[in-house]
Write an enzyme that holds these catalytic residues in place. Sequence first.
Site, short mmCIF file in Angstrom:
data_model
loop_
_atom_site.label_atom_id
_atom_site.label_comp_id
_atom_site.label_asym_id
_atom_site.label_seq_id
_atom_site.Cartn_x
_atom_site.Cartn_y
_atom_site.Cartn_z
N GLU A 46 0.83 -1.20 0.00
CA GLU A 46 0.00 0.00 0.00
C GLU A 46 0.87 1.26 0.00
OE1 GLU A 46 -3.63 -1.73 2.78
OE2 GLU A 46 -1.70 -1.23 3.69
N ASP A 52 -11.22 -7.74 -1.20
CA ASP A 52 -11.82 -9.08 -1.22
C ASP A 52 -13.14 -9.04 -0.46
OD1 ASP A 52 -9.95 -8.67 1.07
OD2 ASP A 52 -10.82 -10.56 1.76
#
Length: 230
Positions: free
Chosen positions: A12, A194
């Site tokens: 990230e 997800d």
Amino acid sequence: MKTGIIIAMDKEFSRVKALLTSTEESIVNGRRYVTGLLGDNRIVLHQCGIGKVNAAIGATEMISAFGPDAIVSTGVAGGASTALSVCDVVVARQTCYHDAYCGSEVDYGQIIGLPARFEADTRLLECACSIDCGTPVHTGLTVTGDWFVDSREKMSQILDRFPEALAVDMESAAIAHACHQRGVAFISFRIISDIPLSDHKAQQYFDFWETMADRSFHVTKTFLENIQDK
């Protein structure tokens, strides 16, 4: 405006760092920070590490060292609702812990002496909700705990307590907690990597990083630009 961004993981961090210009690195109390610009907005970026303790320490240290006007918890999160799709964004109107219990006299997830839920800064929430860049943005409850939710069973346990939750992560409520105590504006802005209820052994999560992550972080850039424009 000086905006602090706190991120948990290398994957990230590298993608958000790439959005900045005029970057400089510094070490304060053994922690690495990257300062830079996104348009005219001054950014302080920090990778805190995974989990609630790392997140709380990272937020507290950033506030003491750099005095940001606001802090954003960003990166990815699991989608708690099957109405979401991978790459959607969840902006936390509220955050709380899904793995804290202090007795029956307070709400599940509430720490005695603190709010049952930490509220997002109104202005930052408005900025996030006004984004129009082709990515669906949802607002609601993000719950935080020291679990990597990689099964339907784990997600179902969380939803038994928090049926309205939209996203689950491992840092946002802890950063909100630190910001609440220090009087700093806060918001959680997370890309859905997800959907555990419709996944198997976190395969969507690993597929996200392999195929979708690079193009997904453009929405983070748009959000940060939006803060400055408002």
